[in-house]
Design a protein around this motif. Structure first.
Motif, PDB file in Angstrom:
ATOM      1  N   UNK A  57       0.864  -1.124  -0.002  1.00 55.04           N
ATOM      2  CA  UNK A  57       0.058   0.144   0.054  1.00 55.04           C
ATOM      3  C   UNK A  57       0.780   1.237   0.107  1.00 55.04           C
ATOM      4  N   UNK A  58       2.066   1.222  -0.813  1.00 56.61           N
ATOM      5  CA  UNK A  58       2.708   2.516  -0.621  1.00 56.61           C
ATOM      6  C   UNK A  58       2.666   3.119  -2.213  1.00 56.61           C
ATOM      7  N   UNK A  59       1.712   2.639  -2.976  1.00 57.31           N
ATOM      8  CA  UNK A  59       1.314   3.548  -4.263  1.00 57.31           C
ATOM      9  C   UNK A  59      -0.090   3.191  -4.630  1.00 57.31           C
ATOM     10  N   UNK A  60      -0.621   4.054  -5.451  1.00 59.75           N
ATOM     11  CA  UNK A  60      -1.925   3.769  -6.146  1.00 59.75           C
ATOM     12  C   UNK A  60      -1.993   2.299  -6.639  1.00 59.75           C
ATOM     13  N   UNK A  61      -3.352   1.944  -6.442  1.00 58.81           N
ATOM     14  CA  UNK A  61      -3.673   0.599  -6.930  1.00 58.81           C
ATOM     15  C   UNK A  61      -3.833   0.279  -8.382  1.00 58.81           C
ATOM     16  N   UNK A  62      -3.823  -0.747  -8.927  1.00 57.04           N
ATOM     17  CA  UNK A  62      -4.213  -0.860 -10.255  1.00 57.04           C
ATOM     18  C   UNK A  62      -5.577  -0.858 -10.477  1.00 57.04           C
ATOM     19  N   UNK A  63      -5.944  -0.523 -11.567  1.00 59.77           N
ATOM     20  CA  UNK A  63      -7.623  -0.204 -11.687  1.00 59.77           C
ATOM     21  C   UNK A  63      -7.842  -0.930 -13.208  1.00 59.77           C
ATOM     22  N   UNK A  64      -8.880  -1.730 -13.057  1.00 60.83           N
ATOM     23  CA  UNK A  64      -9.177  -2.310 -14.133  1.00 60.83           C
ATOM     24  C   UNK A  64     -10.759  -2.321 -14.510  1.00 60.83           C
TER      25      UNK A  64
END
Length: 503
Positions: free
Chosen positions: A338-345
């Motif tokens: 949780x150190x960067x924005x998540x992947x979005x699909x």
């Protein structure tokens, strides 16, 4: 605006505050040259009387519709000959002028005469509804008679969307919902959202959000203060993980400021357009009057207490947004640390990105794994322009077809196969039964707009109980609320023994 001893440089685009747009008409001091960097807003919307030279780059960002991927694109494209003529006409309107076209004569000959008709560049759901309500025949057959007919795939996409919204039946006839959507002057998804806002007694906040989606965002972005404007927008969306609620809070702030005669200062400090906010207020009243005319409301006032018993229930408001915006759903895959924005699909596009103006653009952790959105546009990437985090129950009750599966020994509740939740079988079956009964109840309500469900239980006590039970589940977002679930199950069993109520 940038000012030096020799130059005054002014950007001009539609998202600028009106006060800044007025600066383009001011005369610069002697010895200072005024340079206006304009989008195609300058082609026909504005005439600046002291312009002498026009530099035409020959291109503009143009919105188009990719029927194969069902996505709108905003990409640079060569302008038409008509647009080039309009640009040339910006110079010499009131005095002798010159225009420099930054493309060759050969390219000028290749330009199309006129921009493509809007019907070939946008989705066709609204047009299809108008064709049906005017009884002009089958949609594909009617549109094939146009001078430049849209592709058959674009027409089929529109029909599929309307069937998914339950606006058309299998024979391409209007359903009761489709009839009501055709009477509302907005995109069918926004229209469905408005109707559900009335049904679930959270009308005012839903109308605010629907008006912004149907018209325009009230935030403005001065070029030299863009970062400040982004921070203010983030402030309104703080902790909500919702662009739609951020706009709702900004609008409520404007209403409060207007009551205390602080309207201008509030808009200036928060980068809001007063004119746009007033237009949104007028649109809300218009929508409310239309709902009253077709029987969904007794009072045309969007703030009528009888239509807003649940206006402060933001989880229910988000569920109503889900009812209108589905199947525009984004799946969130978090990174382990949780150190960067998540992947979005999304289901049809694969990986997508959050637009830089979204309040969610820097969000690293979401409590739920799903987002709903209204607009996605392909430019350098496929960007989600607005998004709201959504929990499981709104997707289950207002999403697509619900099925109960068993995978690797686990019970799964699936919505259109793309959205899946693990759940004990007992709850999975119960949710499916509740969803079926809710759909029948909403169909009945839409066919009989005068039926009051959420507030007035005198007309049908069982209907009110079912709706209140589902609202409670959406509000608590607690699948371990066994006491409530058992109560609903008991109610569902009784209702199953009285099937005539649902027919």
């Amino acid at each position: 605006m940038y000012f030096t001893d020799k130059y005054l440089i002014i950007p001009l685009h539609s998202m600028m505050p009106t006060t800044n747009q007025h600066q383009v008409f001011d005369r610069p001091p002697p010895g200072v040259r005024k340079i206006v960097l304009a989008t195609n807003i300058a082609e026909t919307s504005i005439t600046i009387d002291d312009v002498v030279f026009v530099v035409d780059c020959g291109k503009a960002k143009e919105k188009s519709y990719d029927a194969t991927r069902k996505i709108s694109s905003l990409m640079p494209a060569w302008i038409s000959k008509a647009s080039s003529k309009q640009r040339r006409g910006r110079a010499g309107r009131v005095q002798k002028g010159f225009c420099f076209h930054l493309f060759t004569e050969l390219q000028a000959k290749k330009l199309i005469d006129f921009q493509l008709p809007e019907m070939l560049r946008t989705p066709l759901e609204e047009i299809a509804l108008q064709i049906k309500i005017l009884k002009l025949g089958m949609v594909a057959e009617f549109l094939s008679k146009a001078l430049q007919p849209p592709s058959s795939l674009s027409v089929q996409n529109a029909l599929d969307t309307l069937r998914q919204l339950n606006a058309l039946d299998a024979n391409e006839d209007l359903t009761p919902l489709g009839y009501h959507l055709a009477t509302l002057p907005v995109d069918p998804r926004i229209g469905k959202m408005i109707l559900f806002g009335a049904i679930f007694s959270c009308l005012d906040p839903v109308l605010t959000i629907a008006s912004t989606l149907g018209f325009k965002d009230p935030f403005v972005y001065p070029l030299e203060k863009k970062d400040q404007a982004d921070k203010v927008r983030m402030k309104f969306g703080k902790n909500t993980k919702s662009d739609h609620l951020a706009i709702l809070f900004a609008y409520k702030g404007w209403e409060a400021a207007r009551e205390h005669d602080n309207e201008c200062s509030f808009c200036w400090d928060n980068f809001l357009s007063k004119q746009t906010l007033k237009m949104l207020s007028d649109m809300k009243e218009q929508f409310s009057r239309l709902l009253c005319d077709i029987g969904f409301l007794d009072n045309p006032d969007p703030k009528d207490p009888a239509s807003n018993h649940n206006e402060d229930n933001l989880k229910l408001v988000k569920a109503v947004l889900c009812a209108g915006l589905y199947p525009n759903v984004v799946k969130i895959l978090h990174h382990d640390k949780l150190k960067r924005p998540p992947r979005l699909y999304t289901q049809g596009d694969g990986k997508v990105a959050m637009h830089p103006k979204s309040v969610n653009v820097e969000t690293v952790a979401y409590e739920n794994n799903w987002l709903i959105y209204h607009q996605k546009v392909k430019s350098t990437k496929i960007f989600i322009h607005d998004a709201t985090m959504i929990a499981a129950y709104p997707l289950l009750f207002f999403g697509g077809d619900v099925t109960v599966l068993v995978e690797e020994g686990h019970e799964i509740v699936a919505v259109d196969d793309f959205i899946r939740f693990r759940s004990p079988k007992k709850i999975a079956v119960l949710v499916k039964e509740l969803r079926a009964q809710l759909d029948k109840l909403l169909e009945r309500k839409i066919a009989q707009p005068g039926l009051r469900l959420v507030v007035d239980s005198s007309q049908d006590h069982r209907a009110t109980e079912l709706l209140h039970a589902i609202i409670d589940l959406i509000t608590t977002e607690d699948s371990k609320n066994w006491k409530r679930l058992r109560a609903i199950e008991e109610y569902t069993t009784k209702s199953n023994n009285k099937q005539k109520y649902f027919h």
